[in-house]
Design an enzyme around this catalytic site. Structure first.
Site, PDB file in Angstrom:
ATOM      1  N   HIS A 199       0.815  -1.223   0.000  1.00 16.67           N
ATOM      2  CA  HIS A 199       0.000   0.000   0.000  1.00 16.67           C
ATOM      3  C   HIS A 199       0.847   1.270   0.000  1.00 16.67           C
ATOM      4  CE1 HIS A 199       0.509  -0.002   4.407  1.00 16.67           C
ATOM      5  NE2 HIS A 199       0.138   1.253   4.377  1.00 16.67           N
ATOM      6  N   HIS A 261       7.591  -2.283   2.265  1.00 19.18           N
ATOM      7  CA  HIS A 261       7.527  -0.818   2.185  1.00 19.18           C
ATOM      8  C   HIS A 261       8.921  -0.184   2.101  1.00 19.18           C
ATOM      9  CE1 HIS A 261       3.557  -1.862   3.287  1.00 19.18           C
ATOM     10  NE2 HIS A 261       3.657  -1.725   4.592  1.00 19.18           N
ATOM     11  N   LYS A 357       8.382   0.041  15.896  1.00 15.61           N
ATOM     12  CA  LYS A 357       7.110   0.299  16.567  1.00 15.61           C
ATOM     13  C   LYS A 357       7.433   0.988  17.883  1.00 15.61           C
ATOM     14  CE  LYS A 357       4.217  -2.545  14.080  1.00 15.61           C
ATOM     15  NZ  LYS A 357       3.235  -1.885  13.197  1.00 15.61           N
TER      16      LYS A 357
END
Ligand code: BG6
Length: 506
Positions: A199, A261, A357
């Site tokens: 995406h 990504h 994260k």
């Protein structure tokens, strides 16, 4: 006799563009219809496309999952999802039009003939909605279910119309499994029919990298090892794993972000100009970069896992305390690496990449750090004055591009300070940016695979990642090694300090 005035001619380019952007009648089947992705991204994206009249008039959506539910109940849930996650105002008339073509099928592909219900539903949609046998299958299911669905649906290809397959990430879990998946898919579908989704490629700012580089004359001559000192790519997230332990425990940051990504961002930054903006030209250039990335040795890769800490003043648990995570988990939630692209343009120019994260803020940036001015003819009293130029591409948030340049501080003397020449999407275009999934779903309906990953790209990406993680099997890291809310383990800073560099200031 005077001649009647000619009818105004439409600009042929606009006519061409409009033609190209008109999708044919079709039905999209979402496998994994009760999942998070469908609710948070896919249905809201389809709604936004409907809102802008970008969907074909003859259109249908079939949701497929195991949970028993009626069409009505599913539509109701999806309506709530659009209200909660959509980027556009909710308009009942737009929704009603879309919902009229929505069907739900409860079935289990593990059962023999589980696909029968789906096929029947699609055939009925062809009759009711004129979807002409054209099919998009969106596989938003866990990796283990992908193969079964591909085989089942591949065997039942509709005799008329076209079929396209969108496959969500993760595409396999290593090179071997990705190759296996590619082999299975190719038994039933052509490469041109396969849309492997990443995406990030649907993000406006990521596509803008291509425009910035190849629609402007000024960057290309300096876009190489002679002028660029190094590149830093950061994908930082504040979020933890959001209840996705079952997936994340097996994936970790390297498979979740670096394999797809991050390597795509690196490939877009480093690629040669494609001859045109067609799927194969763009992907040929990206794959060359991926092939040229050499395996980083263990000294060039740092992994980390967050312990308890604070995010914006709120106490958050460490990774090992997250629900369904093993108390002695060795899954990495942070990776930094130094990569080299071994080709004429980039030899010896490091690409430092990092992702994690529970970092202090959400930020995805590509920073192109240029070499220092060779000889400043000024007397510089501060270190500040010596900072090199940086072209910073803000993928998110605060989407835009900014160039750091030295400027004279007004007043006596020659004090120099870094200032920024900024382009902000919000300011320049005054319009909200589309969600990545809107662009990607529409491109698939139009049959344009430019922003999707080709089989050879995915495999090259896995080859890099496999090599990165191979040494990890031999040693046990001492995790956790960074506190939530900090910028990752100290070793990540050392990775750059050893080269006399440092991560961009935050
Ligand atoms: C997904 C990862 O691919 O990307 C998630 O699986 C991550 O772990 C997400 O949070 C980040 O996407 P974005 O668009 O918010 O940067």
């Amino acid at each position: 006799m005077t001649q009647a005035p000619a009818a105004p001619q439409e600009n042929p380019l606009l006519v061409g563009l409009r033609k190209r952007r008109q999708a044919e009648p079709c039905a999209i089947t979402i496998f994994g219809a009760s999942g998070d992705l469908t609710q948070r991204k896919l249905i809201p994206a389809l709604y936004s496309l409907a809102f802008r009249n970008l969907l074909p008039e003859n259109f249908g959506i079939v949701g497929v999952a195991r949970t028993e539910m009626s069409d009505e109940a599913w539509r109701g849930k999806m309506q709530e999802a659009v209200k909660e996650h959509g980027r556009d105002e909710f308009r009942q008339d737009v929704w009603d039009d879309l919902a009229e073509g929505m069907r739900y099928v409860a079935t289990d592909f593990a059962d023999d003939g589980g696909e029968e219900h789906v096929v029947r539903c699609l055939n009925a949609l062809d009759e009711d909605r004129g979807t002409a046998g054209n099919r998009v299958y969106y596989l938003a299911v866990p990796p283990a279910a992908i193969e079964t669905i591909i085989v089942a649906m591949g065997k039942r290809r509709s005799a008329e119309g076209w079929t396209r397959l969108i496959v969500e990430k993760p595409f396999g879990h290593d090179l071997e499994s990705a190759q296996h998946l590619n082999t299975i898919i190719r038994e039933y579908f052509d490469e041109a029919e396969i849309f492997r989704i990443d995406h990030y490629l649907g993000k406006e700012t990521v596509q803008n990298m291509l425009v910035l580089r190849f629609a402007n004359g000024i960057f290309e001559p300096i876009w190489n090892r002679q002028f660029i000192d190094h590149v830093q790519i950061t994908v930082a997230e504040q979020l933890g794993i959001e209840g996705r332990a079952d997936f994340y425990e097996k994936a970790g940051a390297v498979r979740d972000i670096v394999q797809n990504h991050m390597l795509q961002l690196a490939a877009l930054t480093a690629m040669e100009p494609p001859i045109d903006f067609t799927a194969d030209s763009v992907r040929n250039e990206k794959v060359k970069v991926l092939k040229a990335i050499h395996t980083p040795g263990p000294k060039h890769v740092v992994r980390g896992q967050y312990g308890p800490g604070y995010i914006e003043g709120e106490e958050v648990p460490g990774y090992r305390e997250e629900e369904r995570v093993a108390p002695d988990s060795l899954t990495e939630t942070y990776v930094a690496a130094k990569l080299f692209v071994d080709n004429w343009r980039w030899a010896d120019t490091p690409f430092y990449v990092r992702t994690g994260k529970r970092l202090p803020r959400r930020e995805t940036t590509i920073a192109i750090q240029f070499k220092r001015a060779p000889h400043p003819p000024f007397e510089l009293d501060t270190e500040e004055g010596l900072r090199p130029n940086v072209l910073l591409i803000h993928v998110q948030p605060d989407e835009g591009v900014s160039l750091a340049v030295g400027a004279k501080v007004p007043g006596q003397g020659m004090t120099i300070r870094t200032v920024h020449m900024d382009f902000l999407y919000g300011g320049a275009f005054r319009t909200g940016l589309p969600e990545a999934y809107e662009r990607l779903i529409l491109d698939c309906l139009l049959g344009d695979a430019t922003l999707f990953t080709r089989a050879d790209e995915v495999e090259e990406q896995w080859a890099i990642v496999d090599a990165m993680v191979a040494p990890w099997k031999r040693d046990r890291p001492s995790f956790p090694n960074y506190a939530a809310g900090t910028w990752g383990p100290a070793a990540a800073d050392e990775l750059l300090h050893r080269d006399g560099r440092s991560w961009r200031r935050h």
